[in-house]
Structure formats: C-alpha cells, structure tokens
Design a protein around this motif. Structure first.
Motif, PDB file in Angstrom:
ATOM      1  N   PRO A 127       0.907  -1.253   0.014  1.00 34.64           N
ATOM      2  CA  PRO A 127       0.166   0.053   0.075  1.00 34.64           C
ATOM      3  C   PRO A 127       0.877   1.410  -0.014  1.00 34.64           C
ATOM      4  N   LEU A 128       1.988   1.402   0.809  1.00 35.43           N
ATOM      5  CA  LEU A 128       2.903   2.408   1.033  1.00 35.43           C
ATOM      6  C   LEU A 128       3.279   2.737  -0.454  1.00 35.43           C
ATOM      7  N   MET A 129       3.959   1.684  -1.134  1.00 39.28           N
ATOM      8  CA  MET A 129       4.551   1.981  -2.478  1.00 39.28           C
ATOM      9  C   MET A 129       3.557   2.145  -3.577  1.00 39.28           C
ATOM     10  N   LEU A 130       2.646   1.580  -3.705  1.00 41.45           N
ATOM     11  CA  LEU A 130       1.508   1.825  -4.433  1.00 41.45           C
ATOM     12  C   LEU A 130       1.126   3.523  -4.446  1.00 41.45           C
ATOM     13  N   SER A 131       0.815   3.911  -2.936  1.00 48.39           N
ATOM     14  CA  SER A 131       0.550   5.292  -2.719  1.00 48.39           C
ATOM     15  C   SER A 131       1.519   6.216  -3.198  1.00 48.39           C
ATOM     16  N   GLY A 132       2.950   5.751  -3.071  1.00 54.13           N
ATOM     17  CA  GLY A 132       3.957   6.675  -3.597  1.00 54.13           C
ATOM     18  C   GLY A 132       3.766   6.889  -4.997  1.00 54.13           C
ATOM     19  N   ARG A 133       3.816   5.644  -5.829  1.00 55.22           N
ATOM     20  CA  ARG A 133       3.461   5.835  -7.035  1.00 55.22           C
ATOM     21  C   ARG A 133       2.457   6.433  -7.759  1.00 55.22           C
ATOM     22  N   LEU A 134       1.448   6.311  -6.954  1.00 55.93           N
ATOM     23  CA  LEU A 134       0.209   7.063  -7.118  1.00 55.93           C
ATOM     24  C   LEU A 134       0.490   8.677  -7.212  1.00 55.93           C
ATOM     25  N   LEU A 135       0.720   9.474  -5.970  1.00 57.88           N
ATOM     26  CA  LEU A 135       1.483  10.605  -6.145  1.00 57.88           C
ATOM     27  C   LEU A 135       2.395  11.026  -7.091  1.00 57.88           C
ATOM     28  N   PHE A 136       3.445  10.083  -7.181  1.00 55.69           N
ATOM     29  CA  PHE A 136       4.419  10.459  -8.017  1.00 55.69           C
ATOM     30  C   PHE A 136       4.022  10.737  -9.437  1.00 55.69           C
ATOM     31  N   GLY A 137       2.971   9.595  -9.615  1.00 55.46           N
ATOM     32  CA  GLY A 137       2.239   9.844 -11.269  1.00 55.46           C
ATOM     33  C   GLY A 137       1.596  10.921 -11.444  1.00 55.46           C
ATOM     34  N   SER A 138       0.699  11.534 -10.341  1.00 57.13           N
ATOM     35  CA  SER A 138      -0.078  12.577 -10.279  1.00 57.13           C
ATOM     36  C   SER A 138       0.944  13.892 -10.705  1.00 57.13           C
ATOM     37  N   GLY A 139       2.060  13.874  -9.977  1.00 57.07           N
ATOM     38  CA  GLY A 139       3.077  14.737 -10.361  1.00 57.07           C
ATOM     39  C   GLY A 139       3.769  15.014 -11.656  1.00 57.07           C
ATOM     40  N   ASN A 140       4.381  13.865 -11.934  1.00 58.34           N
ATOM     41  CA  ASN A 140       5.134  13.716 -12.854  1.00 58.34           C
ATOM     42  C   ASN A 140       4.503  13.551 -14.124  1.00 58.34           C
ATOM     43  N   GLY A 141       3.466  13.241 -14.393  1.00 59.99           N
ATOM     44  CA  GLY A 141       2.581  12.978 -15.805  1.00 59.99           C
ATOM     45  C   GLY A 141       2.255  14.558 -15.996  1.00 59.99           C
ATOM     46  N   SER A 142       1.736  15.195 -15.005  1.00 60.81           N
ATOM     47  CA  SER A 142       1.279  16.737 -14.929  1.00 60.81           C
ATOM     48  C   SER A 142       2.384  17.747 -15.064  1.00 60.81           C
ATOM     49  N   LEU A 143       3.400  17.494 -14.359  1.00 61.13           N
ATOM     50  CA  LEU A 143       4.620  18.217 -14.672  1.00 61.13           C
ATOM     51  C   LEU A 143       5.128  18.028 -16.078  1.00 61.13           C
ATOM     52  N   ALA A 144       4.959  17.149 -16.854  1.00 64.46           N
ATOM     53  CA  ALA A 144       5.392  16.920 -18.266  1.00 64.46           C
ATOM     54  C   ALA A 144       4.590  18.041 -19.128  1.00 64.46           C
ATOM     55  N   ILE A 145       3.102  18.134 -18.682  1.00 70.45           N
ATOM     56  CA  ILE A 145       2.220  18.793 -19.296  1.00 70.45           C
ATOM     57  C   ILE A 145       2.754  20.329 -19.259  1.00 70.45           C
ATOM     58  N   VAL A 146       2.792  20.737 -18.062  1.00 68.28           N
ATOM     59  CA  VAL A 146       3.145  22.309 -17.925  1.00 68.28           C
ATOM     60  C   VAL A 146       4.612  22.548 -18.426  1.00 68.28           C
ATOM     61  N   GLN A 147       5.508  21.587 -18.395  1.00 69.38           N
ATOM     62  CA  GLN A 147       6.797  21.713 -19.339  1.00 69.38           C
ATOM     63  C   GLN A 147       6.452  21.858 -20.658  1.00 69.38           C
ATOM     64  N   ASN A 148       5.538  21.156 -21.292  1.00 67.91           N
ATOM     65  CA  ASN A 148       5.452  21.248 -22.732  1.00 67.91           C
ATOM     66  C   ASN A 148       4.653  22.571 -23.178  1.00 67.91           C
ATOM     67  N   ARG A 149       3.933  22.978 -22.150  1.00 64.13           N
ATOM     68  CA  ARG A 149       3.065  24.241 -22.609  1.00 64.13           C
ATOM     69  C   ARG A 149       3.934  25.417 -22.254  1.00 64.13           C
ATOM     70  N   ILE A 150       5.017  25.339 -21.250  1.00 66.62           N
ATOM     71  CA  ILE A 150       5.980  26.563 -21.166  1.00 66.62           C
ATOM     72  C   ILE A 150       6.789  26.472 -22.648  1.00 66.62           C
ATOM     73  N   ILE A 151       7.153  25.188 -23.246  1.00 67.53           N
ATOM     74  CA  ILE A 151       8.112  25.192 -24.250  1.00 67.53           C
ATOM     75  C   ILE A 151       7.314  25.699 -25.527  1.00 67.53           C
ATOM     76  N   ALA A 152       6.013  25.113 -25.539  1.00 68.70           N
ATOM     77  CA  ALA A 152       5.247  25.691 -26.885  1.00 68.70           C
ATOM     78  C   ALA A 152       5.069  27.097 -26.870  1.00 68.70           C
TER      79      ALA A 152
END
Length: 484
Positions: A127-152
């Motif tokens: 449960p801890l490792m899945l929770s960590g990956r869940l929060l990590f996924g929430s941040g990393n995937g969304s961070l790539a979006i804002v990264q692409n938005r700034i570059i665009a």
C-alpha cells in the motif's frame, strides 16, 4: 530597444531550467525496471549458494510479477485520471501554479515510495509503495504537461521540435543514468538508500520549478502578453474538449499505441533479456535495456533540428511506426543480440517523440494547450496502464519462477507488435486527414516560410508574436494587455 525576453538567449535560458523539471522524475520512474529482481526477490537468503560468480537467491521485497507490474500500472492510471484535470487547471491558473504543485507531488510521491521499502515483509509495503507511485504519477505526468506548455509558448513558430527534443534528451538523461548507476548503487548501499537517492533528485526538480516560474512570469510581463494570457485563461472551459479537431484525436491514438509498445517493454526488458539470452548479468541486461533511452538521449536534439527544418511531421510519425514493427518480431522469434533491438527501438522512439508531441500545439489553440496535452497524456497512460496489467497476466503470478518460460515472453512481444500495428493504422489515417485539411502537419520548411510572409493572419498565430509586435507598436495591444 527590444526587451530581454524577446532575445533568443532568454527563451533558451527558460528551456535550460525547464529541461531539469523532469530529470529526477525520469530517473525515479524506471528504478523498478533496473531492480526488478530485487523487487521480486526473496525477503532473506539464508542458505544461498554461489555458482559462476552468482547466487541462486536474490534478496529483495518479494513482490509477485503481477504486483511488480502494478507499480507501473498505478502510475499510468493516475496519469489517466489526473492529467486531464491538471491540464485544465494549468490553462486556468497558469504555469507557476503547475510547476509548483506538480513538482511538489513528485517529491512527495518518491519520498513515500522510498519509505515503503523499509516495511518489507509487512502488509504495509505494497500500500505504501502504490500510494507513492500514485502521488508520483500525479506529479510527474502533470509536470510534463506544464513543461510542454511552457516550451510551446516560447518556441512556437521557432525551434519547436528542437526544444521538445532537448527536453526529452534531458529527461532521458535521467533514465540513462538510472540504468547505468542504480544497480551498482543498490549493490553497495541497498534498495532503501537507492530509492531515497531518487527522491533527492526529484527535489532538484522542485528547485528548477522555482526558477522556471520566475523566468516565465517576468518574460510574459516584458513581452506585454501577461494580461492577454490571463484574459484568455478566464475563457477556457472544460467543454472546449468537444471542439478539439479530428487531427488532434488521431494524433492522440497514434501516440497511445506507439507508447504501448515502448513503456511496458522497458518495464520488463531487463528480466526478459536475462531469461532469454544466455550469459547476461542483471547489470548488463539493465545497460542493454537502457539503450532505448541512450539512443533517445543522443538523437532527440538532432532529430528535432531535422524535423524543424524539413517539416513533414505526419510522414515522420507514420514512418517511425512502420520501422518499429520488426523490433518485436526480432525479440520474439530470433536470438539476434538484444542490443540491436533496443537501439533500433530507441531510434524510432526519438523520431516518434520529435514528430508526434510537437504536432499538438500546431492543431490546437494556445489557450487550451494544457487541456489538450493533459487529455493526450491521459489516453496514452490508460493504454500503457492496461498494457502493464496484460503483460503481468501473460507472464504469470508466481514469484518462485525465477526464470519465466520463453513462450510467455514471446506472447508479450507479440502483444507489443499488435499495438505497433495499431499505431501504424492511426498514423496512416492521420496523414490522410491532414492531406484533406490543408496539410497542417506535413508542411515543408519552404511552405512554412511562404505562409509567414503572407499578410493574412492564421487562427493559431502565436500569442508571443502578437505581444512582441504590440510591444514594438506595430499592432494594437491584445485584449487585456492594456492593464500591463
């Protein structure tokens, strides 16, 4: 006199720090791939024997193959459900909100993931490792979006594919260093400290987020477009998804099917190489798997320059999909050295990312780019998450099977092959639609120059260019700019 933000060095300074937003998160993402044996190894190895320099027991966290693949699936599912809303919020609240919020979630998620490894042998570990990956996924995937938005924003109409290629190169540098360094680090310091090292690298991304947000805010104010951006953000509605063109949706599914063949393969490739090809150690298998990202690291910037110069993004997307098909056939039915296949896949991956993702800003308005990027990432991650689960089922669920039978691995490779066929079909349809609708994606450099010289404005003219002209007095200020 032109303001500082108009100069080329300023946008490349923005690009430099934007590249580091995801360096640490990409390092963390594939740590499980390098340490798959440790994640699935036994809790203890009291009576292990040594033969040919290796032991018959690997000490680790004792996850089953299904649980291990769930670490990747939960990351993908999180992206699927979070990034659409994240992209919408970035369009509404701006880049500063995005880089702070999502880089923080990446740090928090990687920290909890590392903490979970300290609870091996207990019911708290998964449960801890899945929770960590869940929060990590929430941040990393969304961070790539804002990264692409700034570059665009900063590179639209300029070196767009190059900028996307460089951000990918820096991100993949994190992946490459992971494949080269993580195994040795784990051998010396253990799995717990290895995961904490990944969390520290995510913290460096948070520091970069602070710098990027300042540069982006100062730059838009200097260009006189901050007010226009704010005004446009107020008009963004979630219902605008319905207005996204057919071009966009074909791009989304082309991306999804291509990534269905790449990410699930990389997640299990180290174990696959050890099981099928004799004579490869765990570390050597990790190096060979990392060649997918090595190739991307070396080629992405060059490929970006090529596509910026030539154009023909739709043609490149179709071509790299077709050229990927033989990779999984070689892996499934031949004993050609696996390094050939991973380098081959890395080359096609470089062309795919440089042609597919930079095409999205060309077919959607800047004001809704975050939402469009979020939706594209969501669809991609839904596909990847389902593929991770299917791969886990194909491989079986018995952790006692230290060597997975070859017929199971052949099933996995053929599953990747079928996904690549799906990519070919959607890329073909994309080119047909593009031809029917004026060739937006397949414009050559010469036709782009001719269009820029045309006095007729286009619907997707970059807001940046409008603001610069207004600043110089060559255009009336855009709506909302008077406030600046």
């Amino acid at each position: 006199m032109p303001v500082e933000a108009e100069k080329a060095y300023y946008r490349f300074l923005v690009l430099f720090f934007t590249c580091f937003l995801t360096f640490g998160t990409y390092f963390c993402f594939d740590i499980p791939s390098v340490l798959q044996e440790q994640f699935q190894g036994n809790l203890t190895c009291p009576n292990s024997t040594v033969a040919n320099g290796t032991t018959d027991c690997v000490e680790g966290l004792e996850m089953t193959p299904e649980q291990y693949n769930l670490l990747y699936a939960i990351y993908a599912w999180t992206n699927a459900f979070v990034v659409v809303m994240a992209g919408f919020l970035i369009d509404k609240l701006g880049n500063c909100f995005g880089v702070f919020m999502f880089s923080f979630l990446s740090v928090l998620g990687s920290t909890i993931f590392a903490l979970g490894a300290h609870f091996k042998g207990t019911s708290y570990l998964l449960p801890l490792m899945l929770s960590g990956r869940l929060l990590f996924g929430s941040g990393n995937g969304s961070l790539a979006i804002v990264q692409n938005r700034i570059i665009a924003f900063w590179f639209k109409g300029k070196e767009l594919a190059l900028a996307f290629g460089l951000t990918l190169s820096f991100s993949r540098l994190g992946s490459v260093l992971n494949f080269f360094l993580t195994q040795s680090f784990e051998t010396r310091y253990g799995i717990q400290w290895t995961l904490w090292g990944g969390a520290f690298l995510c913290m460096l991304g948070f520091i970069s987020a602070i710098v990027v947000s300042v540069l982006d805010k100062v730059g838009t104010v200097q260009l006189g477009v901050a007010g226009a951006i704010l005004e446009d953000s107020k008009k963004v509605r979630f219902q605008d998804i319905r207005k996204l063109p057919l071009h966009y949706w074909l791009l989304v599914f082309t991306i999804m099917f291509f990534y269905n063949g790449v990410f699930p393969f990389v997640a299990d490739a180290s174990k696959f190489i050890e099981d099928k090809y004799p004579g490869y150690s765990q570390q050597e298998a990790a190096y060979i798997t990392g060649a997918v990202y090595d190739s991307s690291l070396v080629l992405s910037a060059t490929v970006g320059i090529l596509i910026d110069y030539v154009g023909l993004r739709g043609v490149f997307a179709f071509g790299c999909a077709v050229l990927t098909l033989p990779v999984f056939a070689l892996l499934a039915f031949t004993f050609v050295p696996p390094l050939v296949s991973t380098i081959w896949l890395g080359i096609s991956y470089s062309f795919a990312t440089a042609s597919m993702w930079p095409s999205i800003p060309l077919v959607v308005p800047q004001a809704t780019l975050g939402t469009a990027m979020g939706l594209a990432t969501s669809v991609q991650m839904i596909g990847t998450g389902l593929c991770n689960l299917i791969v886990g089922q194909i491989l079986g669920t018995k952790s006692s099977e230290m060597k997975i039978p070859l017929w199971r691995w052949q099933g996995v490779m053929m599953f990747m092959f079928v996904n690549t066929i799906g990519c070919v079909l959607f890329a073909f349809a994309l080119n047909i639609v593009d031809c029917q609708q004026g060739g937006i994606l397949n414009k050559t450099k010469q036709s782009q120059v001719a269009q820029e010289l045309s006095p007729e404005p286009t619907e997707t003219s970059p807001l940046l260019e409008e603001g610069i002209l207004a600043k110089r007095g060559q255009l009336p200020l855009s709506r909302g700019t008077e406030a600046e």
